[in-house]
Design an enzyme around this catalytic site. Structure first.
Site, PDB file in Angstrom:
ATOM      1  N   ASP A 209      -3.275   2.745   0.160  1.00  6.87           N
ATOM      2  CA  ASP A 209      -3.593   3.205  -1.190  1.00  6.87           C
ATOM      3  C   ASP A 209      -3.826   2.060  -2.164  1.00  6.87           C
ATOM      4  O   ASP A 209      -3.464   0.915  -1.910  1.00  6.87           O
ATOM      5  CB  ASP A 209      -2.432   4.035  -1.740  1.00  6.87           C
ATOM      6  CG  ASP A 209      -1.246   3.152  -2.131  1.00  6.87           C
ATOM      7  OD1 ASP A 209      -0.808   2.331  -1.294  1.00  6.87           O
ATOM      8  OD2 ASP A 209      -0.770   3.257  -3.283  1.00  6.87           O
TER       9      ASP A 209
ATOM     10  N   VAL B 186      -7.637  -3.689   0.726  1.00  7.84           N
ATOM     11  CA  VAL B 186      -8.260  -2.584   1.451  1.00  7.84           C
ATOM     12  C   VAL B 186      -7.520  -1.269   1.200  1.00  7.84           C
ATOM     13  O   VAL B 186      -6.322  -1.259   0.925  1.00  7.84           O
ATOM     14  CB  VAL B 186      -8.311  -2.863   2.975  1.00  7.84           C
ATOM     15  CG1 VAL B 186      -9.326  -3.950   3.284  1.00  7.84           C
ATOM     16  CG2 VAL B 186      -6.942  -3.232   3.527  1.00  7.84           C
TER      17      VAL B 186
ATOM     18  N   GLU C 256       3.581  -0.186  11.000  1.00  7.89           N
ATOM     19  CA  GLU C 256       3.226  -0.573   9.629  1.00  7.89           C
ATOM     20  C   GLU C 256       1.709  -0.535   9.455  1.00  7.89           C
ATOM     21  O   GLU C 256       0.954  -0.733  10.411  1.00  7.89           O
ATOM     22  CB  GLU C 256       3.799  -1.978   9.352  1.00  7.89           C
ATOM     23  CG  GLU C 256       3.476  -2.594   8.015  1.00  7.89           C
ATOM     24  CD  GLU C 256       3.966  -1.825   6.798  1.00  7.89           C
ATOM     25  OE1 GLU C 256       3.666  -0.622   6.714  1.00  7.89           O
ATOM     26  OE2 GLU C 256       4.590  -2.439   5.910  1.00  7.89           O
ATOM     27  N   ASP C 257       1.273  -0.262   8.242  1.00 10.85           N
ATOM     28  CA  ASP C 257      -0.169  -0.235   7.984  1.00 10.85           C
ATOM     29  C   ASP C 257      -0.756  -1.641   7.903  1.00 10.85           C
ATOM     30  O   ASP C 257      -1.783  -1.938   8.504  1.00 10.85           O
ATOM     31  CB  ASP C 257      -0.487   0.560   6.695  1.00 10.85           C
ATOM     32  CG  ASP C 257       0.358   0.140   5.495  1.00 10.85           C
ATOM     33  OD1 ASP C 257       1.154  -0.819   5.613  1.00 10.85           O
ATOM     34  OD2 ASP C 257       0.228   0.780   4.436  1.00 10.85           O
TER      35      ASP C 257
ATOM     36  N   LYS D 131       4.632   4.884   2.444  1.00 14.52           N
ATOM     37  CA  LYS D 131       3.854   6.009   2.936  1.00 14.52           C
ATOM     38  C   LYS D 131       2.668   5.543   3.772  1.00 14.52           C
ATOM     39  O   LYS D 131       2.093   6.302   4.524  1.00 14.52           O
ATOM     40  CB  LYS D 131       3.280   6.818   1.745  1.00 14.52           C
ATOM     41  CG  LYS D 131       4.287   7.369   0.793  1.00 14.52           C
ATOM     42  CD  LYS D 131       3.514   8.018  -0.411  1.00 14.52           C
ATOM     43  CE  LYS D 131       4.470   8.319  -1.523  1.00 14.52           C
ATOM     44  NZ  LYS D 131       3.740   8.710  -2.754  1.00 14.52           N
ATOM     45  N   GLY D 132       2.258   4.298   3.588  1.00 12.35           N
ATOM     46  CA  GLY D 132       0.967   3.814   4.099  1.00 12.35           C
ATOM     47  C   GLY D 132       0.736   4.001   5.583  1.00 12.35           C
ATOM     48  O   GLY D 132      -0.394   4.148   6.027  1.00 12.35           O
TER      49      GLY D 132
ATOM     50  N   LYS E 267      -3.082  -9.598   7.389  1.00 12.56           N
ATOM     51  CA  LYS E 267      -3.762 -10.578   6.529  1.00 12.56           C
ATOM     52  C   LYS E 267      -2.996 -11.888   6.635  1.00 12.56           C
ATOM     53  O   LYS E 267      -2.170 -12.199   5.761  1.00 12.56           O
ATOM     54  CB  LYS E 267      -3.692 -10.118   5.060  1.00 12.56           C
ATOM     55  CG  LYS E 267      -4.692  -9.093   4.630  1.00 12.56           C
ATOM     56  CD  LYS E 267      -4.643  -9.016   3.094  1.00 12.56           C
ATOM     57  CE  LYS E 267      -4.783  -7.624   2.589  1.00 12.56           C
ATOM     58  NZ  LYS E 267      -4.585  -7.498   1.132  1.00 12.56           N
TER      59      LYS E 267
ATOM     60  N   ARG F 214      -5.765   7.199  -0.027  1.00 14.39           N
ATOM     61  CA  ARG F 214      -5.087   7.271   1.275  1.00 14.39           C
ATOM     62  C   ARG F 214      -5.837   8.165   2.261  1.00 14.39           C
ATOM     63  O   ARG F 214      -5.727   8.013   3.466  1.00 14.39           O
ATOM     64  CB  ARG F 214      -3.667   7.832   1.125  1.00 14.39           C
ATOM     65  CG  ARG F 214      -2.704   6.936   0.384  1.00 14.39           C
ATOM     66  CD  ARG F 214      -1.272   7.436   0.594  1.00 14.39           C
ATOM     67  NE  ARG F 214      -0.331   6.866  -0.363  1.00 14.39           N
ATOM     68  CZ  ARG F 214       0.273   5.689  -0.241  1.00 14.39           C
ATOM     69  NH1 ARG F 214       0.003   4.924   0.799  1.00 14.39           N
ATOM     70  NH2 ARG F 214       1.121   5.261  -1.149  1.00 14.39           N
TER      71      ARG F 214
HETATM   72  P1  IMP Z   1       4.100  -7.395   2.259  1.00 11.86           P
HETATM   73  O1  IMP Z   1       5.559  -7.214   2.028  1.00 11.86           O
HETATM   74  O2  IMP Z   1       3.451  -8.274   1.215  1.00 11.86           O
HETATM   75  O3  IMP Z   1       3.753  -7.828   3.662  1.00 11.86           O
HETATM   76  O4  IMP Z   1       3.454  -6.007   1.923  1.00 11.86           O
HETATM   77  C1  IMP Z   1       3.150  -5.065   2.825  1.00 11.86           C
HETATM   78  C2  IMP Z   1       2.836  -3.792   2.088  1.00 11.86           C
HETATM   79  O5  IMP Z   1       2.002  -4.027   0.956  1.00 11.86           O
HETATM   80  C3  IMP Z   1       2.049  -2.866   2.974  1.00 11.86           C
HETATM   81  O6  IMP Z   1       2.915  -2.015   3.657  1.00 11.86           O
HETATM   82  C4  IMP Z   1       1.186  -2.127   1.987  1.00 11.86           C
HETATM   83  O7  IMP Z   1       1.881  -1.006   1.507  1.00 11.86           O
HETATM   84  C5  IMP Z   1       0.974  -3.079   0.849  1.00 11.86           C
HETATM   85  N1  IMP Z   1      -0.318  -3.775   0.935  1.00 11.86           N
HETATM   86  C6  IMP Z   1      -0.554  -5.065   1.243  1.00 11.86           C
HETATM   87  N2  IMP Z   1      -1.862  -5.353   1.247  1.00 11.86           N
HETATM   88  C7  IMP Z   1      -2.489  -4.198   0.962  1.00 11.86           C
HETATM   89  C8  IMP Z   1      -3.887  -3.833   0.845  1.00 11.86           C
HETATM   90  O8  IMP Z   1      -4.835  -4.630   1.021  1.00 11.86           O
HETATM   91  N3  IMP Z   1      -4.122  -2.536   0.539  1.00 11.86           N
HETATM   92  C9  IMP Z   1      -3.150  -1.611   0.346  1.00 11.86           C
HETATM   93  N4  IMP Z   1      -1.847  -1.912   0.464  1.00 11.86           N
HETATM   94  C10 IMP Z   1      -1.511  -3.194   0.750  1.00 11.86           C
HETATM   95 MG    MG Z   2       3.326  -0.099   3.364  1.00 15.76          MG
END
Ligand code: IMP
Ligand code: MG
Length: 174
Positions: A157, A151, A97-98, A41-42, A129, A163
């Site tokens: 979220d 964050v 993507e967020d 949803k982000g 990140k 959100r």
């Molecule tokens: P990844 O698969 O570890 O790259 O995760 C990405 C997903 O993790 C993002 O789409 C977010 O939904 C969640 N996520 C990663 N870091 C954060 C954060 O700092 N705050 C909130 N959601 C996060």
């Molecule tokens: Mg996400």
């Protein structure tokens, strides 16, 4: 201990940067349609603003991927919770993507989408990140590179809360 959101990026800073990203995408893709595929949803807030900052004709689609439980770190297990309703074959696709954290979610999703033969396939993320990356991901459009902090806000979220904040905030214990 109470969790306190502290402003990290203001809504004005976000708007300025999202407008720049939209202008860049418009310049890079003069011909549409661009399929903007937002990860639920982000990414919903970022999508809403980015779509309006892009002048090339665009279509909006949603995909559901879950890799997180209720915590702050990835479970490492990725699954699709909602597939696309349309074919993307032969189309320009921009995944919206967020935040890219470990890169696990996008590595999985890009493999799935590539098999569907889009004409082009790129990623636009508002936040990145890079310190936390476990899998390499090629991200074409990055709004802000941020340090390793959790964050929330502007769609992001923590356990489904925050959100709706206008700013992006670091969530820390008071
Ligand atoms: P990844 O698969 O570890 O790259 O995760 C990405 C997903 O993790 C993002 O789409 C977010 O939904 C969640 N996520 C990663 N870091 C954060 C954060 O700092 N705050 C909130 N959601 C996060
Ligand atoms: Mg996400």
């Amino acid at each position: 201990m109470a969790l306190v959101p502290r402003v990290f990026l203001t809504s004005e800073q976000i708007r300025t940067r999202v407008d720049e990203m939209g202008a860049q995408i418009t310049a890079d893709f003069p011909e549409g349609p661009i399929y903007l595929i937002a990860i639920l949803k982000g990414a919903f807030v970022f999508l809403a603003d980015l779509a309006r900052a892009i002048d090339t004709p665009s279509r909006v689609e949603f995909i559901g991927i879950s890799s997180y439980g209720r915590g702050k770190t990835t479970s490492g297990q990725v699954k699709m919770t909602k597939d696309l309703d349309v074919s993307i074959e032969g189309h320009h696709v921009l995944v919206v993507e967020d935040i890219v954290d470990s890169g696990v979610t996008l590595t999985y999703l890009m493999n799935v989408l590539r098999q569907r033969r889009p004409k082009t396939l790129h990623i636009a993320t508002l936040l990145d990140k890079p310190e936390r990356r476990l899998r390499p991901v090629e991200v074409t459009y990055v709004g802000f590179k941020i340090p390793d902090e959790f964050v929330v806000g502007y769609g992001l979220d923590f356990a489904e809360d925050y959100r709706n904040l206008r700013d992006i905030c670091i969530l820390s214990e008071a």
